[in-house]
Every structure is written in structure tokens, then in C-alpha cells.
Write an enzyme that holds these catalytic residues in place. Structure first.
Site, PDB file in Angstrom:
ATOM      1  N   ASP A 179       0.849  -1.187   0.000  1.00  0.00           N
ATOM      2  CA  ASP A 179       0.000   0.000   0.000  1.00  0.00           C
ATOM      3  C   ASP A 179       0.883   1.235   0.000  1.00  0.00           C
ATOM      4  O   ASP A 179       2.105   1.130  -0.062  1.00  0.00           O
ATOM      5  CB  ASP A 179      -0.975  -0.023   1.177  1.00  0.00           C
ATOM      6  CG  ASP A 179      -0.272  -0.313   2.479  1.00  0.00           C
ATOM      7  OD1 ASP A 179       0.681   0.430   2.795  1.00  0.00           O
ATOM      8  OD2 ASP A 179      -0.641  -1.284   3.165  1.00  0.00           O
ATOM      9  N   LYS A 193      -4.085   2.147   0.660  1.00  0.00           N
ATOM     10  CA  LYS A 193      -5.050   2.670   1.618  1.00  0.00           C
ATOM     11  C   LYS A 193      -4.746   4.140   1.800  1.00  0.00           C
ATOM     12  O   LYS A 193      -3.617   4.516   2.080  1.00  0.00           O
ATOM     13  CB  LYS A 193      -4.853   1.985   2.963  1.00  0.00           C
ATOM     14  CG  LYS A 193      -5.460   0.630   3.046  1.00  0.00           C
ATOM     15  CD  LYS A 193      -5.284   0.173   4.459  1.00  0.00           C
ATOM     16  CE  LYS A 193      -5.581  -1.281   4.608  1.00  0.00           C
ATOM     17  NZ  LYS A 193      -5.201  -1.717   5.934  1.00  0.00           N
ATOM     18  N   MET A 246      -1.536   8.734  12.495  1.00  0.00           N
ATOM     19  CA  MET A 246      -2.727   9.155  11.715  1.00  0.00           C
ATOM     20  C   MET A 246      -3.413  10.358  12.362  1.00  0.00           C
ATOM     21  O   MET A 246      -4.648  10.418  12.404  1.00  0.00           O
ATOM     22  CB  MET A 246      -3.739   7.975  11.611  1.00  0.00           C
ATOM     23  CG  MET A 246      -3.173   6.779  10.898  1.00  0.00           C
ATOM     24  SD  MET A 246      -4.245   5.336  10.972  1.00  0.00           S
ATOM     25  CE  MET A 246      -3.732   4.571  12.501  1.00  0.00           C
TER      26      MET A 246
HETATM   27  N1  SAH Z   1       2.078  -0.072  10.937  1.00  0.00           N
HETATM   28  C1  SAH Z   1       2.589   1.265  10.795  1.00  0.00           C
HETATM   29  C2  SAH Z   1       1.542   2.297  11.098  1.00  0.00           C
HETATM   30  C3  SAH Z   1       0.362   2.281  10.174  1.00  0.00           C
HETATM   31  S1  SAH Z   1      -0.776   3.592  10.503  1.00  0.00           S
HETATM   32  C4  SAH Z   1       3.819   1.443  11.707  1.00  0.00           C
HETATM   33  O1  SAH Z   1       4.106   0.577  12.534  1.00  0.00           O
HETATM   34  O2  SAH Z   1       4.491   2.446  11.571  1.00  0.00           O
HETATM   35  C5  SAH Z   1      -0.200   4.847   9.418  1.00  0.00           C
HETATM   36  C6  SAH Z   1       0.408   5.992  10.170  1.00  0.00           C
HETATM   37  O3  SAH Z   1       1.749   5.697  10.527  1.00  0.00           O
HETATM   38  C7  SAH Z   1       0.523   7.257   9.379  1.00  0.00           C
HETATM   39  O4  SAH Z   1      -0.697   7.964   9.351  1.00  0.00           O
HETATM   40  C8  SAH Z   1       1.574   8.000  10.145  1.00  0.00           C
HETATM   41  O5  SAH Z   1       1.046   8.590  11.305  1.00  0.00           O
HETATM   42  C9  SAH Z   1       2.490   6.892  10.597  1.00  0.00           C
HETATM   43  N2  SAH Z   1       3.669   6.779   9.718  1.00  0.00           N
HETATM   44  C10 SAH Z   1       4.060   5.681   9.051  1.00  0.00           C
HETATM   45  N3  SAH Z   1       5.218   5.911   8.369  1.00  0.00           N
HETATM   46  C11 SAH Z   1       5.540   7.190   8.623  1.00  0.00           C
HETATM   47  C12 SAH Z   1       6.617   8.039   8.204  1.00  0.00           C
HETATM   48  N4  SAH Z   1       7.595   7.611   7.388  1.00  0.00           N
HETATM   49  N5  SAH Z   1       6.640   9.313   8.652  1.00  0.00           N
HETATM   50  C13 SAH Z   1       5.663   9.772   9.467  1.00  0.00           C
HETATM   51  N6  SAH Z   1       4.645   9.014   9.875  1.00  0.00           N
HETATM   52  C14 SAH Z   1       4.571   7.735   9.473  1.00  0.00           C
END
Ligand code: SAH
Length: 458
Positions: A245, A267, A380
């Protein structure tokens, strides 16, 4: 490519080393390891020089006639004229020649070697930087355990049999990848070759078992490919189909197997390209077709990633799966923003929450969040920023509490906007930020002034 890499069979072939010093000895020892019939020529040997076992020593000055009949020559003297003479003589006779530290006089160069015989890896920079080649070798030393030599020997024993029994090359490749990268390999590493053999033969007897698909639920981390785990990378190279995604960064996606089918199940907030149920079903269907399916997820699959739901469905269908943890955004993004999530002076605890708006509101346990000496990481959360800051203040945090928003953490497009709970929502820079963004609240944010180390684009 300035040099064409090959592996030469010099077993029982006459090879010549010219020189009587330590470098000559080192080269001689390597040639002997590969089974050469070795002759060393030098008027005398350096003090402390130990003639490598199995070599023949000729106490003479070099003469071109000594080259006759040789399969390979290495010159390792400190006399430039002699080195040149060796090179010229060898080239005239079409004998491969290497003059140590003098690429111009060489017809072949010596790579840095990682020896897990029969597995051998050779590194070369085409003479540009032998030190770099050695450094690269050092990196792989750690990655390729000694036991891989045994695994290669084991595979050699069954190569012909498998060739006879599985005739399509693609199926053979899948069979071998399973054998060399799964339970059979683990048995060989553990020294139990009998069990490994039994498992391999059993697998061969059950063609339907060969076609059994599986799913790898893999955390790809926050974006910088360097933050992948070895296991993630290995499975990325193995999968036939990749479901990804838009949290998975492009450079990471490009590291999946080149000929793998890639399916975007993207998504976006409130705009699921494929509803979660359909992703779950797709995983099941592809695995039942016998495919090795990689479900690549941003960050860690078990943190706000619905990884649990996806594999529950698989477990229900008795499909084999494995889960690989990834660096979650909180950890990766905070680190690259120079914000330690805990610090003795600022925070003794840290909570991860989702700031995803439901019916325009945020359904969080504010009493537990708005406490001193705690870092809050909000996933998020950008859309709900104003609500978040307001609620934290009404539940007791000071409007001066530091807060940071990090866009595209760990990537070359990383951008950090800092402020306080009272001021940040009004900061016009916030409106420019693009997803994904991560919010960090708490005293630790102030440490960024000193600790910011990752500065892309500067
Ligand atoms: N499973 C993922 C999170 C999924 S929810 C994890 O463990 O990181 C998606 C959210 O993750 C985004 O809305 C953001 O808040 C955060 N996120 C993921 N990658 C990011 C990045 N490179 N920089 C900033 N926020 C990030």
C-alpha cells in the site's frame, strides 16, 4: 564492467609466483588452497619467510623461460623492472598474469574473497579501490554464516536427483529456494544432515506439498530501506506476488524480486482502495493458488497495521504464514527527527495512540494521556491535530507543552515542524505537510535542538 569475473579451475595446474616476500607468500597460499601445483621463483627468500606447504621453490632470478607451460602467474616482487618483465613475458605467451598493486601490468586482478567453500564470493572494484572491496567483503562476512558452505555441499549431493525429478526450471527454482531457505536449511545449519535429507526427500515425494503457498506478513519500516531487517529483505526477494500500500516507500518496493507480480491495495485515509475484507480474501486466494505472497506493510505489521486481522483469516484457512516485525513509525521517525522517546529528564513512559477521527471526534482516554513525564506518539493524527491539542490542554497539559509533527520520517523528504500545544495548530507550515505524518508530544521534543542528526536536503 572493466573486468569479466570468472572462477578459474587451477587444480593440479602449474602456477608461478615470482617474489620472495610476505605478499608473495600470501598469494602462494591462496593458489595452493585452490589446488595449484605451485612454483615460487626468487633469488632468495625474505627473513622469516615460510615456504607454503606443498610449493616448490626455485632459488633463481626470474627468467622468461620459467613461464613456459604455466597456467597462471603472479608477480609480487619489489623490483618494478622484474614485475614488468614477468607481465610482458606472460602476455606474450597468453598466460593470465597479475602484478600485485599494478593494474596496468595485469591481465587479471585478484578479488577480495569470502570463502565458504564451495560457496565463494569474490569482490572487485576493478582496481579502483581494493580497500572498498575488502570492506564490502567484511559486511558480507557477517551476513553469510560459515554453515553456508555445508549447505552448498548438501545441495550439491541432490542436484542431479532434483534435476531428474522436477523438469521445469521454474519449479526447480522454487523447490530449491524452499529447501535452501527453510526448515531443511535450518537442519543443515544445526548439523543434522540426516534429518535434512529426510525432509528434502519427503518434499520431493509430495508434489502437492511443493505447490503449497504461504504468506509473509512483513514490516517494511518507515521508509528508509536501510531500516529493513535481513529477514524482510530475504522474503522480499523470495515472494512471487507482492501486496503493498502507499505507506511502503518506492525504494523499498523496488527491492522486491524483479519478476514478482505487484498488486497495489493502497489505503488512504477514508479511501480504502480495497476494503480490508477484500485484502484478507485476496491473500487467502493467492496462497491457495500455491503462490508465495508478500504482504508488505509500512512500519510494523502489528502496530496500527491490521496485521492481526489479515493473518487471522489465513490461520482460519490453515495457510502457512510468518510475520516479520518492522521498525514502527514511532521508533524510526522519532529517531530520525532527533527526538528520544524516553529521557530521564523528560519522560519515563511513552504511549502510542491513533489519532484517526471518528465522526469528526477523537475517541481517546484523555485522563491517561494528559499526564506529566510521558511522551505521546500519535499515528494518523494530522487531521485531528486541533482537537488533539485542545483536548490535551483541557485535560491538564500546559499549552506550552512541546509538540512536533514529522512528515515522511526517515525519508529524503522528511520535514519537521515544532511548536507547542497552544500554537502548533495555527502554524501555517502545518497546512503544507503531506501524509504520512507522525505527531510527538512531550518534553522530549525540546531535545531535537541538540540531537537532530538527519538533515535530508541540506
Ligand atoms: N504499521 C505502521 C503504522 C500504520 S498507521 C507502523 O508501525 O508504523 C499509518 C500511520 O503511521 C501514518 O498515518 C503516520 O502517522 C504513521 N507513519 C508511518 N510511516 C511514517 C513516516 N515515514 N513518517 C511519518 N509518519 C509515518
Amino acid at each position: 564492467m572493466d573486468f569479466f569475473p570468472i572462477f578459474l579451475n587451477i587444480k593440479n595446474q602449474p602456477c608461478l609466483v615470482v617474489g620472495g616476500g610476505t605478499v608473495a607468500v600470501r598469494k602462494a597460499a591462496l593458489l595452493l588452497q585452490a589446488g595449484a601445483k605451485l612454483r615460487i621463483v626468487a633469488p632468495q627468500l625474505d627473513k622469516g619467510f615460510e615456504l607454503p606447504h606443498g610449493s616448490e621453490y626455485l632459488a633463481e632470478r626470474f627468467q622468461p623461460s620459467q613461464l613456459d607451460g604455466m597456467a597462471l602467474v603472479i608477480a609480487a616482487t619489489d623490483d618494478a623492472a622484474v614485475n614488468e618483465q614477468v607481465s610482458r613475458g606472460a602476455k606474450l605467451r597468453n598466460i593470465p598474469v597479475n602484478v600485485v598493486d599494478n593494474p596496468e601490468l595485469c591481465s587479471f586482478i585478484m578479488p577480495a574473497i569470502l570463502d565458504r567453500s564451495p560457496l565463494v564470493v569474490a569482490f572487485s572494484t576493478g582496481g579502483a579501490s581494493p580497500v572498498l572491496a575488502r570492506l564490502m567483503r567484511g559486511k558480507l562476512e557477517a551476513l553469510i554464516p560459515q554453515a553456508y558452505g555445508r549447505l552448498a555441499d548438501f545441495a550439491a549431493r541432490f542436484r542431479d536427483l532434483i534435476k531428474q525429478r522436477i523438469d521445469t526450471p521454474a519449479q526447480r527454482r522454487i523447490f530449491w529456494e524452499d529447501m535452501l531457505d527453510g526448515a531443511v536449511a535450518e537442519k543443515v545449519f544445526a548439523g543434522d544432515e540426516k534429518a535434512a535429507e529426510a525432509m528434502l526427500l519427503a518434499q520431493l515425494e509430495q508434489p502437492q506439498a511443493q505447490a503449497r503457498g504461504e504468506v509473509y506478513l512483513v514490516g517494511a519500516g518507515p521508509g528508509d530501506p536501510d531500516l529493513l531487517t535481513f529477514r524482510a529483505l530475504r522474503l522480499m526477494q523470495k515472494a512471487d506476488v507482492v501486496l503493498y500500500d502507499n505507506l511502503v516507500s518506492k525504494p523499498i518496493l523496488e527491492m522486491t524480486r524483479r519478476d514478482a507480480q505487484r498488486i497495489f491495495v493502497g489505503k488512504r485515509r477514508d479511501n480504502h482502495t480495497l476494503p480490508q475484507e477484500e485484502i484478507n480474501e485476496l491473500l487467502v486466494r493467492l496462497a491457495l493458488e500455491g503462490k508465495r505472497v508478500l504482504r508488505l506493510k509500512g512500519g510494523d505489521p502489528f502496530i496500527f497495521g491490521r496485521g492481526g486481522e489479515e493473518i487471522e483469516e489465513l490461520a482460519g484457512h490453515h495457510i502457512h504464514f510468518q510475520v516479520v516485525p518492522g521498525i514502527t513509525a514511532a521508533s524510526g521517525v522519532a529517531t530520525y527527527a532527533g527526538i528520544p522517546l524516553t529521557h530521564r529528564d523528560h519522560a519515563q513512559s511513552c504511549v502510542f495512540v491513533t489519532g484517526h477521527l471518528k465522526q469528526g471526534g477523537l475517541d481517546l482516554d484523555w485522563e491517561k494521556l494528559a499526564v506529566p513525564n510521558q511522551t505521546i506518539v500519535v499515528y494518523m493524527g494530522l487531521q485531528g491535530l486541533e482537537t488533539l491539542c485542545g483536548k490535551l490542554i483541557t485535560h491538564g497539559l500546559s499549552p506550552d507543552t512541546p509538540i512536533a509533527i514529522v512528515q515522511h520520517g526517515t525519508r529524503t523528504t522528511q520535514r519537521v515542524v515544532c511548536g507547542t500545544l497552544g500554537t502548533l495548530p495555527q502554524n501555517p507550515e502545518v497546512a503544507e505537510l503531506q501524509a504520512p505524518t507522525l505527531i510527538i508530544v512531550g518534553g522530549v521534543v525540546t531535545l531535537r535542538k541538540k540531537l537532530a542528526w538527519f538533515k535530508p536536503g541540506t
